[in-house]
Design a protein around this motif. Structure first.
Motif, PDB file in Angstrom:
ATOM      1  N   PRO A 232       1.399  -1.179   0.156  1.00  0.00           N
ATOM      2  CA  PRO A 232       0.137   0.466  -0.050  1.00  0.00           C
ATOM      3  C   PRO A 232       0.748   0.878   0.043  1.00  0.00           C
ATOM      4  CG  PRO A 232      -0.159  -0.825   2.301  1.00  0.00           C
ATOM      5  CD  PRO A 232       0.672  -1.572   1.351  1.00  0.00           C
ATOM      6  N   LEU A 264      -3.588   3.236   4.626  1.00  0.00           N
ATOM      7  CA  LEU A 264      -2.622   2.516   4.359  1.00  0.00           C
ATOM      8  C   LEU A 264      -3.791   1.327   4.782  1.00  0.00           C
ATOM      9  CD1 LEU A 264       1.039   2.965   5.123  1.00  0.00           C
ATOM     10  CD2 LEU A 264      -0.584   3.417   3.020  1.00  0.00           C
ATOM     11  N   ARG A 267      -6.822   0.651   2.132  1.00  0.00           N
ATOM     12  CA  ARG A 267      -5.760  -0.089   0.953  1.00  0.00           C
ATOM     13  C   ARG A 267      -5.571  -1.277   0.764  1.00  0.00           C
ATOM     14  NH1 ARG A 267      -1.261   3.540  -2.185  1.00  0.00           N
ATOM     15  NH2 ARG A 267      -2.875   4.982  -2.803  1.00  0.00           N
ATOM     16  N   VAL A 268      -5.188  -1.656   1.972  1.00  0.00           N
ATOM     17  CA  VAL A 268      -4.632  -3.144   2.001  1.00  0.00           C
ATOM     18  C   VAL A 268      -6.388  -3.740   2.372  1.00  0.00           C
ATOM     19  CG1 VAL A 268      -4.373  -5.459   3.220  1.00  0.00           C
ATOM     20  CG2 VAL A 268      -2.570  -3.111   3.314  1.00  0.00           C
ATOM     21  N   GLU A 272      -5.685  -2.380  -2.741  1.00  0.00           N
ATOM     22  CA  GLU A 272      -5.274  -1.070  -3.805  1.00  0.00           C
ATOM     23  C   GLU A 272      -3.359  -1.144  -3.395  1.00  0.00           C
ATOM     24  OE1 GLU A 272      -6.573   2.616  -3.120  1.00  0.00           O
ATOM     25  OE2 GLU A 272      -9.186   1.582  -3.329  1.00  0.00           O
ATOM     26  N   GLY A 273      -2.947  -0.829  -3.985  1.00  0.00           N
ATOM     27  CA  GLY A 273      -1.591  -0.628  -3.789  1.00  0.00           C
ATOM     28  C   GLY A 273      -0.608   0.196  -4.978  1.00  0.00           C
TER      29      GLY A 273
END
Lengths: 426, 248
Positions: A232, A264, A267-268, A272-273
């Motif tokens: 992320p 983050l 996102r994880v 998403e990254g």
């Protein structure tokens, strides 16, 4: 760096900086930051804070130090993880890292030091001699430590031009060494009280322990999120967070890093990254990377891989351990601080097997495909440990690339080829 | 699939055209002062479906031709293993760098080492020394091979070694023996790198300097294991790069 709303020149002048040279430095760092950082894609929005900090790293932050000192506060400059920030804060003072991450005024440095000195030492001395580090110029006292022969002797030279106090760090971790280190931390307590005129109390130390632990917890969250695939956050951004941790206001930084960690974690959860899933993952271990040294991370990530962890002083060694918060007396708390700091696995200790265990554990936890072991040239301690790290990493079934370099850019072409070939090998 | 493999080195640009895994053509040109045009000439020379670049200029080629790139290390590993399936290691001495590679299955790189910042012991080094001795490159290698004993050269830095050679010439030392000493010094250094990556035989010796018979003799006699030299030692990188396209 540029576009400053405020003109900080009068403040820099008052601090005794060499203005034209300092302007040139800021321009160079700004360009370096732009090339390495602002070209990245899909950065977390939480990085905006660190972009802002970087744009004001010699501006607004120095103004804060200046205001603090003008209201009677004291600032301690430090150069190493082993100097306990908790003690400094408990005395009501602030701790800041010193500039040591760029090649500067080596011609002047080499008049007083051998050329074959590591980049970190030459750099901090260069910044001091050229009068371009507002952090050291804002420091009422520099606290050094005996973590290597080069630094030990460099502090003697620095002591001639700046108030400097050196803590003696043992080289082993036997009970008698721990006792010696506890006494050394108590000397720091006295020194901090003497400089600030404040007394360190149970309450002030307890609060400082909690505050600094909170900062480490926030960085631990960022590190833990980095285990996800896709990652992320880039290694460069995570490295910047750790570097800034040495300079920034503690509660504000903690809050901003927790906000970044929230993002983050989201996102994880969303998968998403910053790099595609399956991008090659590298753990970097070795000598510290002081701001603005982003060289190896930049090479690795521009080659398409992602750095997932730093087993280094500007990385896990800084935040992985906390000081126990359950001490009830001042003595217990000082002992707890001393013990935590002696747990850091620096190559200045013998033996230092803990570092190798950390490298293997982190490589596994973070899902690294390979390890890059980095030494600054002439850092005998890390260069010597490199062989043991290599053997252990290979035995754990992972490829390893050993790199010895400095802050110059002359080997970037060769290093890129070596790093790319290493990534192709993974 | 027709693939063009380009190895854009500091001294030469090498091209290999593959159809499937069969070499249909190859060519070598000097990098000169305009390596971009030299590589563009190769690109235009023959039809291809894919280009893949390696060498010092691979990133420039990537931008210019919108092609893929692979490092010399991977390329030399694949190229050597395709030419000699029994190869266990590779030595490539090029114009500006030296690489030693330890190979696993099917040309996979297991370990490698490259010279760091300077050109000590590379093709460029030999060119400078030949000039200092007043020989052509070919003559220098021939004289070095024939000389009975080398004069020890203590410096491997190109600049210092050049002064040392000039000093020896001025003292009236035999130029053939100086040439041999230079070759011996490079061989010693190279054999040390091979040892550090645990290179086993058979060793493929590729790159421009593998065309130097004195170097081949010295490496062959110093290395424990068989040393294999490809007929066209210079194009192994371009060949390997082209093969890597098929592997993608």
């Amino acid at each position: 760096m540029s576009d400053q709303a405020v003109d900080y020149h009068p403040m820099w002048d008052e601090l005794g900086l060499d203005l034209p040279t300092h302007d040139a430095l800021l321009e160079a760092v700004g360009q370096l930051f732009g090339d390495a950082y602002l070209t990245q894609e899909n950065r977390p929005t939480g990085m905006d804070y660190l972009n802002f900090v970087m744009s004001e790293v010699h501006g607004l932050r120095i103004k804060e130090l200046d205001d603090f000192r003008k209201s009677g506060g004291k600032v301690f400059g430090t150069f190493c993880l082993y100097v306990p920030e908790e003690i400094i804060r408990a005395a009501g003072a602030w701790s800041v890292g010193l500039c040591a991450g760029a090649e500067f005024a080596y011609d002047e440095v080499e008049q007083i030091m051998p050329r074959n000195t590591c980049a970190l030492i030459k750099s901090f001395m260069g910044f001091k001699l050229a009068k371009v580090c507002p952090y050291i110029e804002s420091s009422d006292l520099v606290i050094g430590e005996t973590t290597c022969d080069g630094k030990k002797k460099a502090y003697e030279l620095l002591g001639e031009i700046h108030d400097t106090w050196v803590m003696e760090l043992p080289q082993m971790k036997r009970p008698e060494d721990i006792a010696m280190w506890k006494a050394e931390v108590r000397e720091l307590v006295k020194k901090a009280e003497e400089i600030t005129g404040n007394t360190i109390t149970e309450d002030s130390l307890r609060a400082a322990i909690k505050e600094v632990n909170d900062k480490r917890r926030a960085l631990q969250r960022i590190a833990a999120a980095s285990a996800a695939d896709p990652a992320p956050i880039s290694g460069k951004d995570r490295l910047l967070a750790t570097q800034v941790a040495f300079y920034d206001d503690v509660p504000r930084f903690t809050q901003m890093m927790n906000t970044l960690a929230d993002e983050l974690e989201a996102r994880v959860a969303a998968g998403e990254g910053v790099a595609p899933r399956g991008a090659k993952r590298v753990l970097v271990t070795g000598t510290p990377m002081a701001l603005p040294n982003w060289k190896i991370h930049d090479i690795i990530e521009k080659a398409g891989a992602v750095v997932v962890g730093e087993e280094m002083c500007t990385g896990s060694r800084y935040y992985q351990d906390l000081v126990p918060e359950d001490g009830s007396t001042l003595d217990e708390m000082i002992d707890a601080v001393a013990e935590k700091y002696l747990d850091i696995n620096c190559a200045c200790f013998t033996p230092n097997k803990g570092r190798i265990d950390d490298v293997i554990r982190m490589a596994k936890d973070l899902g690294a495909d390979g390890v890059i072991d980095l030494s600054l040239q002439f850092c005998g301690l890390y260069e010597m440990e490199s062989h043991g790290v290599e053997e252990a990493v290979r035995a754990a079934g992972l490829p390893v690339l050993k790199i010895t370099t400095d802050y110059s850019m002359e080997d970037v072409g060769q290093l890129s080829t070596r790093v790319e070939a290493f990534l192709e090998m993974l | 699939m027709r693939v063009l493999g380009l190895d854009i080195g500091s001294r030469s640009i090498d091209a290999v055209w593959l159809d499937g895994d069969r070499i249909v053509d190859w060519a070598v040109a000097d990098s000169g002062h305009d390596p971009g045009s030299a590589s563009a000439a190769f690109v235009e020379r023959k039809a291809h479906d894919v280009i893949i670049a390696t060498g010092y200029g691979r990133h420039v080629a990537k931008e210019r031709f919108g092609c893929a790139a692979v490092t010399e290390i991977t390329a030399y590993g694949l190229g050597s293993a395709a030419l000699f399936p029994e190869a266990a290691s590779v030595l490539d001495i090029g114009g500006q760098d030296t690489k030693v590679i330890s190979l696993g299955q099917a040309g996979r790189v297991v370990d490698f080492e490259m010279n760091d910042k300077c050109a000590a012991g590379t093709g460029k080094f030999l060119e400078v020394m030949a000039r200092a001795l007043g020989f052509s490159l070919e003559d220098m290698a021939e004289k070095a091979r024939e000389a009975r004993a080398g004069i020890a050269i203590s410096s491997m830095c190109t600049v210092f070694a050049e002064s040392e050679v000039t000093g020896l010439v001025h003292r009236g030392e035999d130029r053939a023996r100086i040439a041999r000493g230079l070759h011996e010094a490079i061989a010693k250094r190279t054999l040390g790198s091979l040892k550090r990556v645990n290179a086993r035989g058979p060793l493929v010796f590729a790159g421009g300097v593998a065309k130097n018979p004195a170097m081949v003799d010295l490496i062959s006699s110093g290395f424990v294991g068989e040393v294999l030299v490809p007929d066209e030692a210079q194009i192994v990188g371009a060949y390997g790069a082209a093969l890597s396209a098929a592997r993608e």
